[in-house]
Design an enzyme around this catalytic site. Structure first.
Site, short mmCIF file in Angstrom:
data_model
loop_
_atom_site.label_atom_id
_atom_site.label_comp_id
_atom_site.label_asym_id
_atom_site.label_seq_id
_atom_site.Cartn_x
_atom_site.Cartn_y
_atom_site.Cartn_z
N HIS A 166 0.82 -1.21 0.00
CA HIS A 166 0.00 0.00 0.00
C HIS A 166 0.85 1.26 0.00
O HIS A 166 0.41 2.30 -0.47
CB HIS A 166 -1.00 -0.04 1.15
CG HIS A 166 -2.06 -1.07 0.91
ND1 HIS A 166 -2.07 -2.28 1.54
CD2 HIS A 166 -3.10 -1.07 0.05
CE1 HIS A 166 -3.10 -2.98 1.10
NE2 HIS A 166 -3.74 -2.28 0.19
N GLU B 73 -11.26 -10.55 -4.03
CA GLU B 73 -9.80 -10.47 -3.88
C GLU B 73 -9.22 -11.60 -3.06
O GLU B 73 -8.05 -11.58 -2.69
CB GLU B 73 -9.38 -9.10 -3.32
CG GLU B 73 -10.10 -8.66 -2.08
CD GLU B 73 -9.69 -7.25 -1.62
OE1 GLU B 73 -8.71 -6.71 -2.14
OE2 GLU B 73 -10.37 -6.71 -0.75
N ASP C 244 -4.55 -8.28 -4.02
CA ASP C 244 -4.72 -9.29 -2.98
C ASP C 244 -5.01 -10.67 -3.55
O ASP C 244 -4.59 -11.68 -2.99
CB ASP C 244 -5.85 -8.88 -2.03
CG ASP C 244 -5.35 -7.90 -0.98
OD1 ASP C 244 -4.27 -8.16 -0.43
OD2 ASP C 244 -6.01 -6.89 -0.74
N CYS D 67 -9.84 -3.54 -10.24
CA CYS D 67 -9.24 -2.32 -9.69
C CYS D 67 -7.88 -2.57 -9.06
O CYS D 67 -7.37 -1.74 -8.34
CB CYS D 67 -10.19 -1.64 -8.71
SG CYS D 67 -10.55 -2.65 -7.27
C1 PEP Z 1 -6.54 -5.13 -4.49
O1 PEP Z 1 -6.32 -5.89 -3.56
O2 PEP Z 1 -6.31 -5.40 -5.69
C2 PEP Z 1 -7.07 -3.77 -4.23
C3 PEP Z 1 -7.41 -2.97 -5.20
O3 PEP Z 1 -7.13 -3.38 -2.93
P1 PEP Z 1 -5.89 -2.84 -2.09
O4 PEP Z 1 -4.73 -2.70 -3.01
O5 PEP Z 1 -6.30 -1.55 -1.46
O6 PEP Z 1 -5.70 -3.93 -1.07
MG MG Z 2 -7.12 -5.44 -1.62
#
Ligand code: PEP
Ligand code: MG
Length: 609
Positions: free
Chosen positions: A208, A459, A483, A530
């Protein structure tokens, strides 16, 4: 992002030879600036040279840190004596004794005075030497003392570092920040005028912290291994470096030729960017007429403008947890509401998918929690955290619903999405609470969209495998590859040591996405992706071939995605997806996609070669 070098390597100066360190290119952009090492808890600190006039002040800082550590140790001793008994608590008396021992303190003070270095470096160098000397002794008495010395060094450095944030604020010129690791909130809090980019020893491609760097347009290289130690030991602190977030490289003490080559590359890149910008008002439609919806991922409401400028048609993922992370405590209903209202005002009717808090895992440091988890990625994160903290969850849901009732919000514009759903009971509980909140708001006379769409992130493998079941419950799906890859392949997305195993092209991941896409098509459920892979030119071809028509990613990647879409036929993507699905290794799939993507948009890769 580019900047002019703040310092030029001198022609006459015989400086140290360049040191090149490789890492992961997690956030694009190249900067040339001086290096500043952010000291860490392990006592790894840079050799910051101070002015002769600052010595007195530095000695005072050192003395204050010793005094305060002694006071802390006294408190810890008293507590330990109560809880563990006199004998066990003695260890802290020994630590206190060391801190009062002039023969230990004087060499550190002397180093500050004569070598004119910062107090942190004097502590870490002096105690580091002592610990090394003890390590070479065969007597076990010395071996046990090594830990005590390390402990003391950590304590003193941490005490001095208490001022680290303030000192970062006091920086009076631009820097490339080097650290062992950074949390997402540290990264979000940087003064962008001074911190031009960062490089860390730890971290993976989809951590992140990397997402925040991309969101802020801050060039970043993570997983460099031993960069921080290299800077600390080689005296590179404050010397010139090139941080190359495009190729995942950091060059300490670059040569004149390396600086010139970098500047030339930046010029070429600028020209390519101009050609991409020309596409921003054109639709994202394939050559055979299939429209792809390109949305942006945001962490902060201010980013909405950039998404639209880059050609995005809305927000596919708003990571609301950053409201909490930047504040350091939970957000109030008012703060949530204000953030959503700001997004709506900037979006002017364009879609906004608000994901409820995805806290936990790498989104707060474990050291900040009361009870650190052994496996935070498998722990109380995301929806699990929200379902354990009803009051906080409901505050957010109220704010989302209230925002949906605003005059600036068109019907259906806001959608809500729950993260890390692994079972139907979780999704049902979350929806139950959502309905509860709706009832409360109705009773209170608030306006809101009672038909608001409620979807889920897909995810984790359990959600993907049960997509058919979830299709009865959810209004839409959004695949989070960041994820999904981590949990399918059992690879920690933040761990640089296994970064080579983290591969979205793995057939298992592709098959899971295919299955979710099939369910979505059959059951008429809107589907998007996403995760970061949605913005990877090679992977996006595959996603389109598997049937995805909505892709959401960091705004800066939207222009090149549009170029790709406008250069390809959907039929080609389908054929590629079929070929990929027949392969049994990630290496094969990746090679195929790489080769094809380079044929379809050679100009996007031209700069690399
Ligand atoms: C993901 O896991 O692909 C996602 C978009 O969520 P994050 O990256 O915030 O965990
Ligand atoms: Mg995620």
């Amino acid at each position: 992002m580019a900047n002019k070098p703040t310092t030029k390597p001198s022609k006459d100066e015989k400086g140290p030879p360049p040191i090149v360190l490789k890492g992961l290119n997690v956030s694009p952009g190249i900067v040339i600036a001086r290096v500043h090492l952010l000291a860490d808890e392990a006592g790894l600190v840079g050799r910051r040279v101070i002015a002769a006039t600052a010595v007195k002040e530095e000695l005072a800082r050192f003395d204050a840190a010793v005094k305060s550590s002694l006071e802390d140790l006294q408190k810890i001793y008293a507590q330990a004596e109560k809880e563990m008994g006199k004998e066990a608590a003695k260890i802290f008396l020994f630590h206190k004794g060391m801190l009062q021992d002039k023969s230990l303190l004087n060499p550190m003070r002397k180093m500050i005075e004569t070598d004119k270095v910062c107090a942190e470096f004097a502590v870490s160098a002096t105690l580091g030497q002592l610990a090394s000397a003890f390590r070479t002794k065969t007597d076990s008495v010395f071996a046990t003392k090594v830990n005590d010395i390390d402990d003391l060094a950590t304590r003193l450095v941490r005490e001095l570092q208490g001022e680290q944030d303030t000192r970062l604020k006091e920086l009076n010129h631009e820097v490339i920040l080097v650290a062992r690791d950074l949390t997402p909130s540290q990264c979000a809090g940087f003064d962008r005028k001074k911190v031009l980019g960062f490089a860390t020893d730890l971290g993976g491609r989809t951590s992140h912290t990397a997402s925040v760097a991309r969101a802020l347009g801050l060039p970043a290289v993570v997983g460099c291994g031993s960069l921080a130690a290299e800077v600390a030991q080689s005296g590179a602190e404050w010397t010139l470096a090139i941080l190359d977030g495009d190729h995942g490289e950091v060059i300490l003490h670059p040569s004149e030729a390396q600086v010139a080559k970098t500047l030339e590359y930046l010029e070429q890149k600028k020209n390519y960017q101009i050609t991409l910008n020309e596409l921003s008002d054109l639709p994202a439609v394939t050559q055979d007429g299939v429209a792809i919806e390109l949305l942006g991922n945001i962490e902060f409401p201010e980013e909405v403008k950039k998404v639209i400028d880059d050609g995005g048609v809305g927000i596919g993922l708003y990571r609301t947890e950053f409201l909490v992370l930047t504040k350091g405590t939970d957000a109030t209903e008012g703060e949530h509401f204000a953030a959503y209202k700001q997004c709506l005002e900037l979006l002017k009717g364009r879609p906004l998918t608000i994901r409820t808090l995805d806290l936990g895992a790498d989104k707060y440091t474990q050291s900040r929690t009361e009870i650190p988890e052994r496996n935070p990625f498998l722990g109380l994160r995301s929806i699990r955290y929200s379902l354990k903290n009803h009051a906080s969850f409901k505050r957010q849901l109220r704010a989302i619903l209230r925002a949906s009732g605003l005059k600036t919000c068109t019907k259906g514009q806001i959608k809500v999405m729950f993260p890390l759903i692994t079972s139907t009971s979780e999704f049902r509980q979350a929806k139950y609470l959502f309905n509860d909140v709706m009832e409360d708001l109705a009773e209170e006379g608030h306006a809101f969209d009672s038909k608001i769409k409620v979807g889920m992130m897909v995810e984790v493998p359990s959600a993907a495998l049960m997509a058919d079941t979830f299709a009865h419950e959810a209004d839409f799906f959004s695949i989070g590859t960041n994820d999904l890859v981590q949990y399918t392949l059992a690879v920690d997305r933040t761990n640089e040591r296994v970064a080579h195993l983290y591969n979205p092209f793995h057939p298992a991941v592709i098959r899971l996405i295919r299955d979710v896409a099939r369910v979505a098509k059959r059951r008429n459920i809107p589907l998007s992706c996403c995760g970061e892979s949605a913005a990877d030119l090679e992977f996006a071809l595959l996603l389109m071939g598997l049937g995805l028509r909505t892709l959401s990613s960091t705004s800066s990647t939207i222009p090149q995605m549009k170029r790709l879409i406008r250069s390809v036929k959907i039929e080609t993507c389908r054929r590629l997806a079929r070929q990929a699905l027949s392969m049994d290794s990630d290496v094969q799939v990746q090679a195929l996609m790489r080769e094809r993507a380079r044929k379809i948009v050679p100009e996007a890769f031209g700069l690399e070669e």
